[in-house]
Design a protein around this motif. Structure first.
Motif, PDB file in Angstrom:
ATOM      1  N   CYS A 118       0.835  -1.207   0.000  1.00  0.00           N
ATOM      2  CA  CYS A 118       0.000   0.000   0.000  1.00  0.00           C
ATOM      3  C   CYS A 118       0.865   1.250   0.000  1.00  0.00           C
ATOM      4  CB  CYS A 118      -0.917   0.015   1.226  1.00  0.00           C
ATOM      5  SG  CYS A 118      -2.073  -1.353   1.265  1.00  0.00           S
ATOM      6  N   PHE A 169       0.952   4.699   1.590  1.00  0.00           N
ATOM      7  CA  PHE A 169       0.317   5.426   2.683  1.00  0.00           C
ATOM      8  C   PHE A 169       0.391   6.933   2.435  1.00  0.00           C
ATOM      9  CE2 PHE A 169       1.851   1.636   5.210  1.00  0.00           C
ATOM     10  CZ  PHE A 169       0.612   1.014   5.122  1.00  0.00           C
ATOM     11  N   GLN A 173      -3.116  -0.328   6.472  1.00  0.00           N
ATOM     12  CA  GLN A 173      -3.432  -0.714   5.096  1.00  0.00           C
ATOM     13  C   GLN A 173      -4.938  -0.881   4.857  1.00  0.00           C
ATOM     14  OE1 GLN A 173      -2.340  -4.991   4.113  1.00  0.00           O
ATOM     15  NE2 GLN A 173      -1.385  -4.791   6.121  1.00  0.00           N
ATOM     16  N   ASN A 178      -5.066   5.342   2.461  1.00  0.00           N
ATOM     17  CA  ASN A 178      -5.062   4.673   1.160  1.00  0.00           C
ATOM     18  C   ASN A 178      -6.135   5.261   0.253  1.00  0.00           C
ATOM     19  OD1 ASN A 178      -3.202   2.149   1.793  1.00  0.00           O
ATOM     20  ND2 ASN A 178      -4.603   2.383   3.517  1.00  0.00           N
TER      21      ASN A 178
END
Length: 384
Positions: free
Chosen positions: A14, A16, A345, A351
């Motif tokens: 991911c 961030f 995540q 996200n």
């Protein structure tokens, strides 16, 4: 229902984002209804989620285990000079409405979880955000379906073991929790629904107060009263362990001539599954507090989980731990995996790709499970 094989690899890697208002760290108080092993797990999981999401979490345990002591603790929290931004509670009969109304009057937002909203509260104030905008959300496992599922699994296993012929009644006794617990009441209802239309022959449903000792003592009496007992339905794993002890004392062999099941995914219950004493434990709801924290965190930073929904109340299903998947469930329960998994995540704050995606409580719980199993180097969840 089976544990879902939902390893969403895209969520592991991911990107961030920095939160624009990162300086506004939310403060949350969680009021646990007791200090049992299950609620210790709930709190421990929440603490790891809070660390990752930078949430200031305080946990208090109601060691008196009574609705009125729970009310007093809630009142002390919401009337304190330094109040938390949010209070997480479990709904309890006769006191939930008071807690919600008093928190509203003190400007403390409330998120409820784990048990259904009592009917009296629904009549008085409705559901989250219907009359009290400070009651921001509710997330609950489907306890009625859990009771039904547990009964059906016990019936099926009794037939598989050859204890009854297919289509014949399965003599069953049941041990449940306290009278003021909506979780116990709902699980009982699922049991009654299943046995009224299935092959389960419910001999008696007995209160055992969530107590392993009471379960053992009362099951000893029930074995003498109903020597034909083939299956024991338990509203918790603690009571299931007590029933197993009583079965052995009565000269029975759990897993062989009497089938036992419970609810909670307690570590000792998983050990009993490995030994063959316990046939099934329904669980994953220990992660419900962590899910509540995630939703509160995103709400606090401007990403409202209820936006675009008809209700701010979410529901998810239990999952079954059996001998086939107990090794994977143990990874979900491992505190070292809670610590290793980065819960950011799953947050829409961090996200951007998650912000336009629809989600459900089941999906988020699936993602928690998959992420924790990955920390244990597993490829997939084994289906029940």
């Amino acid at each position: 229902m089976a544990l879902r094989a939902v390893l969403l690899i895209s969520l592991i890697v991911c990107s961030f984002m920095r939160v624009a208002d990162a300086g506004t760290r939310p403060s949350v108080a969680f009021l646990s209804p007791d200090d049992s092993r299950f609620w210790q797990m709930v709190a421990g999981f929440m603490e790891q989620v809070a660390i990752d999401l930078d949430v200031d979490l305080e946990v208090q345990f109601d060691t008196d285990r009574h609705r009125f002591s729970y009310l007093r603790m809630a009142q002390q929290i919401i009337t304190a000079e330094e109040k938390p931004d949010y209070l997480i509670i479990m709904c309890k009969e006769l006191v939930t409405t008071q807690i919600l109304e008093q928190a509203h009057g003190q400007g403390v937002k409330v998120f409820s979880f784990n048990t259904d909203v009592p009917e009296a509260t629904r009549v008085a104030v409705g559901m989250p955000r219907e009359t009290l905008d400070s009651w921001i959300g509710h997330v609950v496992p489907d306890n009625v379906e859990a009771g039904r599922t547990l009964a059906k699994l016990l019936e099926r296993r009794a037939v598989e073991r050859g204890l009854v012929e297919a289509g014949e009644p399965v003599p069953m006794v049941a041990l449940t929790g306290t009278q003021d617990s909506s979780a116990a009441r709902d699980r009982n209802q699922g049991l009654l629904n299943a046995t009224s239309i299935g092959n389960g022959q419910l001999l008696q449903l007995v209160l055992a107060e969530w107590s392993e000792q009471q379960a053992s003592e009362k099951m000893s009496v029930l074995f003498r009263r109903y020597p034909q007992t083939t299956a024991i339905w338990n509203a918790s794993d603690g009571m299931a362990l007590g029933a197993i002890e009583a079965a052995r004392n009565a000269g029975r062999t759990p897993g062989e001539d009497v089938i036992v099941g419970g609810v909670d995914w307690e570590p000792r219950a998983l050990e009993a599954i490995r030994r063959g004493d316990l046939t099934v434990s329904l669980g994953r709801h220990f992660m419900g507090g962590g899910l509540a924290l995630l939703l509160i965190h995103d709400y606090h930073h401007g990403y409202d989980f209820a936006e675009g929904r008809r209700s701010a109340a979410l529901r998810y299903q239990f999952e079954a731990a059996t001998v086939d998947n107990v090794h994977l469930v143990e990874r979900i329960l491992a505190p070292e995996n809670w610590k290793a998994l980065d819960f950011r995540q799953y947050s829409r704050v961090f996200n951007t790709q998650l912000r336009k995606q629809d989600f459900s409580a089941d999906q988020l719980m699936d993602q928690f499970s998959s992420g924790l199993i990955q920390q244990g180097n597993s490829n997939q969840l084994v289906s029940q």
